[in-house]
Motif scaffolding. Structure first.
Motif, PDB file in Angstrom:
ATOM      1  N   ARG A  60      13.194  -8.406  -7.476  1.00 17.87           N
ATOM      2  CA  ARG A  60      13.886  -9.678  -7.807  1.00 17.87           C
ATOM      3  C   ARG A  60      14.294 -10.244  -6.466  1.00 17.87           C
ATOM      4  NH1 ARG A  60      16.217 -13.091 -11.670  1.00 17.87           N
ATOM      5  NH2 ARG A  60      17.929 -14.419 -10.876  1.00 17.87           N
ATOM      6  N   TYR A  61      13.917 -11.395  -6.049  1.00 17.43           N
ATOM      7  CA  TYR A  61      14.326 -11.997  -4.603  1.00 17.43           C
ATOM      8  C   TYR A  61      14.143 -13.492  -4.814  1.00 17.43           C
ATOM      9  CZ  TYR A  61       9.310 -11.777  -3.016  1.00 17.43           C
ATOM     10  OH  TYR A  61       8.106 -12.048  -3.079  1.00 17.43           O
ATOM     11  N   SER A  62      14.753 -14.370  -4.036  1.00 16.18           N
ATOM     12  CA  SER A  62      14.485 -15.673  -3.924  1.00 16.18           C
ATOM     13  C   SER A  62      14.462 -16.262  -2.656  1.00 16.18           C
ATOM     14  CB  SER A  62      15.787 -16.543  -4.564  1.00 16.18           C
ATOM     15  OG  SER A  62      16.302 -15.978  -5.712  1.00 16.18           O
ATOM     16  N   THR A  91      12.412 -17.917  -7.540  1.00 11.02           N
ATOM     17  CA  THR A  91      12.943 -16.383  -7.798  1.00 11.02           C
ATOM     18  C   THR A  91      11.646 -15.841  -8.129  1.00 11.02           C
ATOM     19  OG1 THR A  91      15.233 -17.172  -8.381  1.00 11.02           O
ATOM     20  CG2 THR A  91      14.432 -15.099  -8.938  1.00 11.02           C
ATOM     21  N   GLN A 125      10.046 -11.762  -9.140  1.00 12.03           N
ATOM     22  CA  GLN A 125      10.578 -10.438  -9.899  1.00 12.03           C
ATOM     23  C   GLN A 125       9.829  -9.267  -9.606  1.00 12.03           C
ATOM     24  OE1 GLN A 125      13.221 -10.548 -11.989  1.00 12.03           O
ATOM     25  NE2 GLN A 125      13.381 -12.945 -12.045  1.00 12.03           N
ATOM     26  N   SER A 129      13.137 -23.755  -4.463  1.00 12.12           N
ATOM     27  CA  SER A 129      13.674 -22.511  -4.414  1.00 12.12           C
ATOM     28  C   SER A 129      12.888 -21.722  -5.587  1.00 12.12           C
ATOM     29  CB  SER A 129      15.048 -22.573  -4.718  1.00 12.12           C
ATOM     30  OG  SER A 129      15.333 -21.248  -4.393  1.00 12.12           O
TER      31      SER A 129
END
Length: 309
Positions: free
Chosen positions: A203-205, A198, A200, A196
């Motif tokens: 910002r999203y994963s 993340t 920037q 996983s």
């Protein structure tokens, strides 16, 4: 007492010798492969266990990303440095869809991990864009590294493998795999079952998964893996793994069907550990014969031209 001790020692040596011979003995009947080209090498002894068309030059698709990773690590760039997702210098990437957003940032190590285990093309291209000398300098470094490793039948045009001009052979890729043994991070990142990340700005994963299903099977001990696929390259697979008591490097290029390269690895493992062969599906053999015929037809005009006085 001494006589009994000597007898016991001799018996023990015979048992050990027998065990070693049994472990090193190869099956007498050879296993057929569905892949156009395949090679299996014992990494401890350096001996070739299995080879079919090992010098066949063919596109290698995302297997190219192993060389991409090698060049990144050779450069000694900070792995924790944040880099911006950028594919602007790569013509072949202009219409390639990805879940990773252009302009967002991730660390160089995360980009390396996604290129290896999830075969993420934007991640691989981004690594090249943030290399000293940029994209062109990176591709030049890929080809220089191939030359240094003695991969004389290999050539790279870009870092992802989307180009059909990224070519190699099973024999050359074995050389690459042997070199990668000195880069344990590549093995670690390539064999993760999932990751996983993340990003920037914004910002999203996102969750990513390994393209080789064998990493999730307890019966396999995989230390390095890379898959690849394009229409021209077919399905490809490179691994360092264990087959029985052997540490082996395995390469399969241009396999028919979504899981045929995985099946070929399983066939060889079963053959090597039990001596039993597994039938290759008829449709895979038909594909193999057709591709071989196409190569022969393409080669024939060139041979005829050379024969003209």
């Amino acid at each position: 007492m001494l006589k009994r001790l000597l007898t016991a020692t001799v018996c023990c040596l015979i048992l050990v010798s027998t065990a070693i011979q049994a472990a090193s003995k190869l099956p007498t009947t050879e296993q057929a492969m569905a892949s156009q080209s395949a090679m299996l090498v014992d990494l401890d002894s350096g001996k070739t266990i299995y080879a079919e068309a090992p010098n066949l030059i063919t596109p290698i698709a995302s297997v190219s990303k192993l060389m991409t990773a090698l060049v990144v690590l050779d450069a000694g760039l900070p792995l924790n440095e944040s880099i911006t997702v950028d594919v602007s210098q790569s013509p072949i990437m202009q219409n390639v869809v990805s879940r990773i957003r252009l302009g967002s940032t991730l660390t160089r190590k995360e980009a390396l991990a996604l290129a290896l285990m999830a075969s993420e093309n934007r991640a691989a291209t981004t690594l090249a864009h943030h290399y000293p000398g940029g994209f062109k300098g990176f591709v030049a470094a890929m080809n220089a590294k191939a030359k240094a490793l003695g991969m004389h039948n290999s050539h790279f045009e870009e870092p992802t493998g989307l180009s059909s001009h990224n070519i190699s052979t099973a024999a050359d890729l074995i050389k690459l795999v042997k070199a990668i043994q000195h880069y344990p991070l590549i093995g670690e990142l390539s064999t993760a079952s999932s990751r996983s990340v993340t990003f920037q700005q914004p910002r999203y994963s996102l969750a990513f998964y390994n393209t080789n299903p064998l990493v999730n099977r307890k019966s396999w001990k995989i230390q390095l893996t890379k898959t690849g696929y394009t229409d021209d390259a077919g399905h490809c697979l490179v691994m360092i793994t264990k087959m029985g008591a052997r540490n082996v490097a395995f390469v399969a290029l241009d396999s028919f069907g979504k899981y045929t390269h995985i099946a070929d690895a399983t066939r060889l493992k079963r053959w090597l550990t039990s001596g039993k062969t597994t039938k290759v599906p008829d449709d895979a053999l038909t594909y193999k014969r057709q591709k071989r015929l196409q190569r022969e037809q393409l080669a024939a005009p060139q041979e005829n031209m050379l024969a003209v006085p």
